[in-house]
Each structure stands twice: as structure tokens, then as C-alpha cells.
Scaffold this active site. Sequence first.
Site, mmCIF file in Angstrom:
data_model
loop_
_atom_site.group_PDB
_atom_site.id
_atom_site.type_symbol
_atom_site.label_atom_id
_atom_site.label_comp_id
_atom_site.label_asym_id
_atom_site.label_seq_id
_atom_site.Cartn_x
_atom_site.Cartn_y
_atom_site.Cartn_z
ATOM 1 N N HIS A 68 8.521 -32.495 -24.049
ATOM 2 C CA HIS A 68 8.616 -33.006 -22.818
ATOM 3 C C HIS A 68 7.388 -32.562 -22.052
ATOM 4 C CE1 HIS A 68 12.501 -34.941 -23.505
ATOM 5 N NE2 HIS A 68 13.027 -33.706 -23.612
ATOM 6 N N ASN A 81 0.845 0.340 5.958
ATOM 7 C CA ASN A 81 1.241 -0.597 4.862
ATOM 8 C C ASN A 81 2.078 -1.428 5.570
ATOM 9 O OD1 ASN A 81 2.770 -1.377 2.371
ATOM 10 N ND2 ASN A 81 4.584 -0.050 2.666
ATOM 11 N N GLY A 82 1.734 -2.835 5.186
ATOM 12 C CA GLY A 82 2.519 -3.919 5.695
ATOM 13 C C GLY A 82 1.455 -4.813 5.965
ATOM 14 N N CYS A 133 0.952 -1.115 0.022
ATOM 15 C CA CYS A 133 -0.071 0.058 -0.079
ATOM 16 C C CYS A 133 0.969 1.190 0.060
ATOM 17 C CB CYS A 133 -0.988 0.132 1.292
ATOM 18 S SG CYS A 133 -1.737 -1.369 1.511
ATOM 19 N N LYS A 144 2.942 -2.419 -7.483
ATOM 20 C CA LYS A 144 4.309 -2.351 -7.928
ATOM 21 C C LYS A 144 5.618 -2.808 -6.733
ATOM 22 C CE LYS A 144 7.478 -0.739 -10.794
ATOM 23 N NZ LYS A 144 7.570 -1.300 -11.951
ATOM 24 N N ARG A 156 1.167 1.434 -6.110
ATOM 25 C CA ARG A 156 1.613 0.562 -4.843
ATOM 26 C C ARG A 156 0.414 -0.136 -4.768
ATOM 27 N NH1 ARG A 156 6.292 1.927 -2.272
ATOM 28 N NH2 ARG A 156 5.797 0.791 -0.398
ATOM 29 N N GLU A 162 10.515 -13.920 -19.218
ATOM 30 C CA GLU A 162 10.369 -12.658 -18.911
ATOM 31 C C GLU A 162 8.939 -12.048 -19.575
ATOM 32 O OE1 GLU A 162 10.114 -8.608 -17.665
ATOM 33 O OE2 GLU A 162 10.346 -10.533 -16.670
ATOM 34 N N GLU A 182 0.681 -10.639 -17.174
ATOM 35 C CA GLU A 182 0.713 -9.474 -16.072
ATOM 36 C C GLU A 182 -0.486 -8.388 -16.646
ATOM 37 O OE1 GLU A 182 4.227 -8.324 -13.467
ATOM 38 O OE2 GLU A 182 4.718 -8.082 -15.557
ATOM 39 N N TRP A 185 -3.640 -2.012 -1.276
ATOM 40 C CA TRP A 185 -3.395 -3.419 -2.036
ATOM 41 C C TRP A 185 -3.852 -4.270 -1.004
ATOM 42 C CZ3 TRP A 185 -1.079 -7.888 -1.350
ATOM 43 C CH2 TRP A 185 -1.101 -8.849 -2.393
ATOM 44 N N LYS A 229 5.446 -10.480 -18.896
ATOM 45 C CA LYS A 229 4.711 -9.405 -19.306
ATOM 46 C C LYS A 229 3.451 -9.423 -19.887
ATOM 47 C CE LYS A 229 7.522 -6.728 -17.639
ATOM 48 N NZ LYS A 229 7.523 -7.631 -16.512
#
Length: 588
Positions: free
Chosen positions: A482, A96-97, A2, A583, A27, A459, A466, A72, A463
Site C-alpha cells: 500500500h 535544565n528545562g 540537560c 536520554k 542527558r 522498535e 537512533e 542538550w 534503534k
Amino acid sequence: MCGIVGYAGRDRAAEILFEGLKKLEYRGYDSAGISTRDRGEIFTAKRGGRVEGLRLSLKELKGTVGIGHTRWATHGEANDANAHPHAFGRFAVVHNGIIENHAELRAELRAAGHVFASQTDSEVVAHLLDFYYEGDLADALRLACARLKGCWALAVLCADFDGFAVTRRGSSLILGRGEGFMAASDICALGGRSAFYCVPEEGDIALVTPSGIEIFDAELSPVGRAFSPVRDVEPDSDKGDCPHYMLREIGQNARTVRATCASVARLPGLKEVHSRLGAADRIALLGCGTAYNAALAGVRLLGGAYDACVTAHIASEARFDPPGLTARSVCIAVSQSGETADTVMAARAAREAGAYLVAVTNVGYSAITRVADKVIPVCAGTEICVAATKSYVGQLACLHILASPGRADVRAAQLLKAADGIERVVADGSRALEIARLCVRSRAVFFIGRGADADAAVEGSLKLKEVSYIFSDGYPAGELKHGTLALVDESVLAIVLITDEGLAEKCENAVEQILSRRGRVAVVTTLADVHRRLSPRTDAAWLLPPAPAHLSHFLTAAALQLVAYRAALLRGCDPDKPRNLAKSVTVE
């Protein structure tokens, strides 16, 4: 995860806090709220949804002191009741936490007659403050924090105090001094109003009023903490002419590589880091998400430069399954924000094991920098989009230079040429749109490659999932047969990366296997011969500028970032603020 912000000064607090929250929304954007204080009364507006939803309520928030929050969600769904600030008695709190023992504390407080209004872990802090308060805000905060387990950055309003209090343990928090006095999760939220900033130590309690900032340690003894000048924050936090931060930041990839090279190549102590790496028995790279994918590339780079065993570890796993480091080992912790909880904790464990700790991060005042023996700066500037783009290529640039003992200047020159290639890739938007359309029409997308291309594939897959919410996966092309080949049919797209001439034939074999099962293929390559052979037979083929194989991941990264961005827009998604994500991952 947050974002919190506080202000105490002469101006109306509501508008200042609102603008600060807009800059912190990366955030978390599940809900938002603001509390202000005026003449012994606290005024609060909060609701589920984006920060913008608070705009019409600002006129109701009186006073020149206040706190704000963008969330968040960790406990309780995203709605009005669970939005911060949480108020009880004479207090309003933003957090935040994560409070790990919230259930135990909630039961204890309920037994004492407290009634809770939300499902959040954070609300217990407001109730604890009310329980311990005897007229001294700092002392009540000290006693409340002594009961908490977990991590937190807290900002507290008290109806009896003309200002607010803040404290931190394990979560990011900075103090600002200038046009009024501020606190925030990130320096960008200071909004140009603070000329100087300070990062309080763990356990510090600060009282912030319109007259100044007083800082105390965890035992409430006054302490002095150094303030540093705020530099280069505001200009980089604007979208400019771009419709989204993601597109703007992809466009800054080349600039990031150049700036990072210039900074790292002349970094004091770089020779010492190279020396440590050269003498190491083991080199372990730590990261989460995109930073872990950069670490995968780092294994190939560093493994080719040093005799040590080089490994990459997902930080959340490395915390509980340490990689067996010694006093001769080097640990490289990679983190965009420098506040990623799992990475910071795993790095601390590596340091406790005796390893020399190198931090590769974009935020020079972050938690990881205060643990590390040496900081290698990623010079990406402020990155607002939740999906990492320019910070990823900056991390790659740092790892390239770390993998160049005695010739960092030569590698830096090579990277500058790669930056020129990145600019050419970004300018070729039509190819990205063509492949994005194929992605959107597919039920699944698989990114594959050999060697370094396999790392870039992982990567690229991240992307796409996301920002567009299309199912995707990335892995070495040789693994296709496989298991995954069972999923291939006409509704599946494979994006095949081919940038190493020595491995091209093997990758082309994978293309043939997919085509023979009626799968669809898009090829992304730096090799003209490969493009000539495959473009007539595949659904799309993007020829990137030529580049040495060891530098090609800069070009493929930019290309696949553009594909993901275009796919998000085609699906009507917000590429800057993907659902359920944030983020800076400051909780476990």
C-alpha cells in the site's frame, strides 16, 4: 534534557563536579561547564563539546563549592558562548528545562540596560537574579522564578554566599547528603559521596552549604523533607569489559527480565491493579519513543486479557487530544526515566479526568511516581546509553504481568524461560554483524512483521536510526503493497520478522513481493521451518531460539538491538551518544 550537579563540602569542588558531569552526560553532550566559588569570587570554565574537554581547565577552578552542567541544546547552537553556567553580576546559573517566556524577559531586561552574551533561554535567569538581588539569595531566586514560565531545575552560585541554591518546577532534581552536600539531576551523579537523597517538592528552594542543607517552600517558609538511603547506584554505571554502554546493557536484557519479574510478581497491591484493569471501561497506554513502542505491545497483551477498549497513545499528542478517560478508566504511563515531560503531563491530565494511574518506570523517585496511584517498577538498573535497550525489555515484562490477572506467577515463569532465550540471542553476535553489514550498504531499511512482530519492527527501526543514522521505517508487513513497495529496489533492505506460525505464510508472501522487485531481504525468525525455506533465497537469515509467539518480542528485541549496535560501529558512530539526542527528555 540537560544535566546539572552541585557540590558544597570540604574537598575541591571542580574534580567532584567533573566526575558528576561525566555520569550525567547521557542527558546531553552538546557542551559542558563548571563554576566554582572561592573567597567571594566565581571561577568558570565552559566549552562546546563533551565533558572531557573540561579536564584541562579543572586546575583553574578554585574552591570547595560549585555547580556544573552538561547541555542538550534547545535555544542556540552548541558552542562556547551558549554553554552553561551563565554568569551575570554576582551570579552563575545552570538550568535544565525550558523558559518559555525568555524573549519577553530578555527584552524587558535589555531595556533596563542588561547586555546578554548568549542565545539561550537560560541566561535570563542570571539577569533576573541580578535584577532582584538585595543581599538575600533565596529571596532573589523566589522573585526570579515567579517571573518564569516553563519548567526548570536551577542551581545558582552567588559570590556573596558560601554555598549554592537550587529549585525545581517540572524538571528532575535531587539533593544528596553524605561526604559533603550535593544536588543533581539524577542519583547516579552523586558519585558514591551521598548516603542519603531527597527529592524536593515543586517550588522548594534549598540552600546547600558545606555545613548542610536548608529547605524552604515557595514562600520561603522552612520545611522538612524526608531523606532516603541511596542504594545500588554506582556498580551498575560502569561499562565493565564492554567497549560501549549499549553493548553492556544489551547483555543485561536477560537479567532485567528476571529482576523485573521477581519484583513485580511480589509487588504489594498487584491484585488491586489487576482488579482495576478488569473493571475498566477503557485502558489507555501512554509513552514516547521506545516507551510508546512498548505500549504498542501492551495493547495486544492487555487487549487479550481484559474486556476493556485498550489503546496506545503518543504522550505528546495525548496531552492535547485526550483519550476520553473516565473514573472507570485505567491509564498506564510508560517512561524509562519517569521524567519525560510529555508523558508526565499527559498522565496528570488522565489523573485529573479521574482515571486510575499506573506508572511503569525504571526510576522509583521520578516525577511520574509522585503522580501515579501505583508504580510498577522496571528493574533495569542504571541505563546510560541514550538508546533504550534493557529498559524496553523490562517494560515488556511489566506489561506481560499486568496482562496476567490471577496467574502472574505463571507468566513470570514463562518470562524466565524467555530470559534464557535472550542470553542465547546475545551470544550469537555473528548473525547480527551479517545483517548490520547489509544495513550499512542500503539507502533505506524497512522492518516489517505481522501481529506482535509489527510492534517489534517499529522498535527495531527506531534503534537502527537512533544509533547508526540509517534511514529506516517499521510497520505491518501487510502495508508493504500500500505504498512502500514503490521504494523497493536493489538498494533497499527489508528486515522481516516471523515468529508466529499462524502468520508465517502471510509474511513469506511479503518476502516474495520484495524479492520479485529485486529488493534485499534479511529474515529474523524463531521458526525452524521458515528459516529452512527462506535462508537459501534471502541475503541473510537468523534463526533465534524457539519461543511462543507472545514472548518472541523479547528475542527479536535483543537481536535487533545488536544489529543496530553493529551498524553504528561499522559507520563510525558513537552508539552511546547519538547526535542530537539525549536520554531523559524533560522538555517539550
